[in-house]
Design an enzyme around this catalytic site. Structure first.
Site, PDB file in Angstrom:
ATOM      1  N   GLU A  46       0.869  -1.185   0.000  1.00  0.00           N
ATOM      2  CA  GLU A  46       0.000   0.000   0.000  1.00  0.00           C
ATOM      3  C   GLU A  46       0.907   1.236   0.000  1.00  0.00           C
ATOM      4  OE1 GLU A  46      -1.595   0.807   3.937  1.00  0.00           O
ATOM      5  OE2 GLU A  46      -3.401   1.702   3.080  1.00  0.00           O
ATOM      6  N   ASN A 106      -6.932   6.261  -1.506  1.00  0.00           N
ATOM      7  CA  ASN A 106      -5.851   5.315  -1.237  1.00  0.00           C
ATOM      8  C   ASN A 106      -6.118   4.162  -2.187  1.00  0.00           C
ATOM      9  OD1 ASN A 106      -4.021   3.508  -0.207  1.00  0.00           O
ATOM     10  ND2 ASN A 106      -4.472   3.963   1.945  1.00  0.00           N
ATOM     11  N   LYS A 123      -9.517   2.223  -1.560  1.00  0.00           N
ATOM     12  CA  LYS A 123      -9.696   1.699  -0.207  1.00  0.00           C
ATOM     13  C   LYS A 123     -11.027   2.133   0.406  1.00  0.00           C
ATOM     14  CE  LYS A 123      -7.027   1.391   4.106  1.00  0.00           C
ATOM     15  NZ  LYS A 123      -5.717   1.818   4.718  1.00  0.00           N
ATOM     16  N   GLU A 142      -5.904   8.930   7.591  1.00  0.00           N
ATOM     17  CA  GLU A 142      -6.470   8.431   6.326  1.00  0.00           C
ATOM     18  C   GLU A 142      -7.873   8.978   6.099  1.00  0.00           C
ATOM     19  OE1 GLU A 142      -4.606   4.080   6.841  1.00  0.00           O
ATOM     20  OE2 GLU A 142      -5.552   4.434   4.912  1.00  0.00           O
ATOM     21  N   CYS A 168      -4.902  -2.909   3.141  1.00  0.00           N
ATOM     22  CA  CYS A 168      -4.583  -2.701   4.543  1.00  0.00           C
ATOM     23  C   CYS A 168      -5.732  -2.972   5.504  1.00  0.00           C
ATOM     24  CB  CYS A 168      -4.021  -1.295   4.738  1.00  0.00           C
ATOM     25  SG  CYS A 168      -3.048  -1.227   6.222  1.00  0.00           S
ATOM     26  N   ASN A 193       0.293  -0.839   5.443  1.00  0.00           N
ATOM     27  CA  ASN A 193       1.262  -0.061   6.231  1.00  0.00           C
ATOM     28  C   ASN A 193       0.664  -0.035   7.635  1.00  0.00           C
ATOM     29  OD1 ASN A 193       2.860   2.506   4.257  1.00  0.00           O
ATOM     30  ND2 ASN A 193       1.841   0.733   3.439  1.00  0.00           N
TER      31      ASN A 193
HETATM   32  N1  ING Z   1      -3.225   0.614   8.963  1.00  0.00           N
HETATM   33  C1  ING Z   1      -3.564  -0.214  10.054  1.00  0.00           C
HETATM   34  C2  ING Z   1      -4.177  -1.527   9.612  1.00  0.00           C
HETATM   35  O1  ING Z   1      -3.385  -2.446   9.485  1.00  0.00           O
HETATM   36  C3  ING Z   1      -4.843  -0.488  12.125  1.00  0.00           C
HETATM   37  C4  ING Z   1      -4.422   0.484  11.062  1.00  0.00           C
HETATM   38  C5  ING Z   1      -3.912  -1.284  12.790  1.00  0.00           C
HETATM   39  C6  ING Z   1      -6.162  -0.625  12.406  1.00  0.00           C
HETATM   40  C7  ING Z   1      -4.333  -2.204  13.743  1.00  0.00           C
HETATM   41  C8  ING Z   1      -6.618  -1.556  13.375  1.00  0.00           C
HETATM   42  C9  ING Z   1      -5.681  -2.330  14.035  1.00  0.00           C
HETATM   43  O2  ING Z   1      -5.359  -1.658   9.452  1.00  0.00           O
HETATM   44  C10 ING Z   1      -3.854   0.933   7.822  1.00  0.00           C
HETATM   45  N2  ING Z   1      -3.173   1.722   6.980  1.00  0.00           N
HETATM   46  O3  ING Z   1      -4.998   0.573   7.560  1.00  0.00           O
END
Ligand code: ING
Length: 300
Positions: A46, A106, A123, A142, A168, A193
């Protein structure tokens, strides 16, 4: 059995000072390694071309726009398209999209072996917030920097294999995979990410990796699909993100996993018959599903 030489190209940190040209050079290196190890499709992360900029509160519009691609391909990315076509490889690439109308997404694309964009995804599950969290060690903006995707979850025929795409946070939601597998996806490819630290509550760091893995292992199995997930990881200007890029079989087993937090290629020869076996028997949707009992899922 139909097989697919499937690779994931995990990226180490992309720092603010790293140019797109330097990043694309890294992607080309990994494309070549994947080819040499028998892959025909490579999944990149991503937002692969820049640092994870949603971690910063950026008020200057021009400064923010620098992180987005105004066209795809474009001169900085074209060498990647050219090399992939030369090597007869298809790939998934995540990037920040700024449309001519000024809309921001995204986004990820699937590029086929002929070098043409065969699919595009924007996304849908945008995590984080849109306000400036002054006491947080970093932001996760985001919801400020992207619109919710307007293309839905779709499946694309990429050189005769059916690919679903997501990005993601989407990978944490069961609906993502179910909508794709209802469209007969054989492989779901995604980039991520994922910051190690949770800015919303004090969560042990190891849980970031375990929730990442169980989400994809369960969903691969429950939807009879291969899942290939490419992380951008390591410490970007001091902000750490998890690695653990993986390829998961429809059995739910992890068949390949990155062990570094750097640029690292993992490869498998994916036997597409495995998913077919589950779709014919355990998860034969036509025979066993009862959508009339699932209606709550689509309610607000
Ligand atoms: N990042 C993280 C993801 O992997 C996150 C945000 C992390 C949300 C852990 C919930 C738990 O979903 C992105 N960029 O979505």
């Amino acid at each position: 059995n139909r097989t697919l030489g499937l690779a994931v190209a995990q990226m180490g940190a992309v720092n603010l000072a790293d140019s797109r040209e330097a990043v694309v050079g890294r992607l080309i290196e990994m494309l070549r390694e994947a080819k040499s190890r028998g892959a025909e499709h490579v999944v990149f992360p991503e937002l692969a071309l820049t640092t994870f900029f949603p971690r910063y509160w950026i008020e200057d519009q021009e400064e923010l726009d620098r992180f987005y691609e105004k066209t795809m391909p474009n001169p900085q990315v074209q060498p990647l398209f050219d090399e992939a076509r030369k090597l007869e490889m298809s790939f998934y690439l995540g990037y920040a999209e700024l449309t001519p109308e000024g809309r921001r997404f995204n986004t990820s694309i699937l590029v086929n072996k002929a070098g043409n964009i065969a699919g595009k995804y924007r996304k849908i599950h945008l995590p984080g917030h849109s306000d400036h969290k002054l006491d947080a060690p970093f932001q996760h903006l985001e919801k400020k920097y992207f619109e919710v995707g307007d293309l839905g979850f779709r499946v694309f025929n990429l050189d005769e294999t059916l690919f679903g795409m997501c990005l993601c946070n989407d990978r944490r939601w069961p609906e993502t995979y179910r909508v794709l597998s209802l469209q007969s996806a054989e492989v779901v490819v995604l980039g991520y990410n994922t910051p190690s630290v949770n800015i919303h509550w004090n969560e042990p760091v190891h849980l970031r990796t375990s929730t990442h893995l169980i989400s994809m292992q369960a969903s691969a199995y429950q939807n009879a699909v291969w899942v290939a997930a490419a992380g951008k990881c390591g410490s970007e200007d001091g902000f750490h993100m998890i690695g653990s890029s993986v390829i998961v079989a429809p059995t739910g087993e992890i068949v390949a996993r990155a062990i570094t937090e750097e640029d690292e290629v993992i490869v498998t020869k994916a036997d597409l018959q495995i998913g077919e076996n589950f779709r014919q028997h355990v998860f034969n949707f036509a025979k066993h599903r009862s959508p009339e009992h699932y209606r709550l899922i689509v309610e607000r």
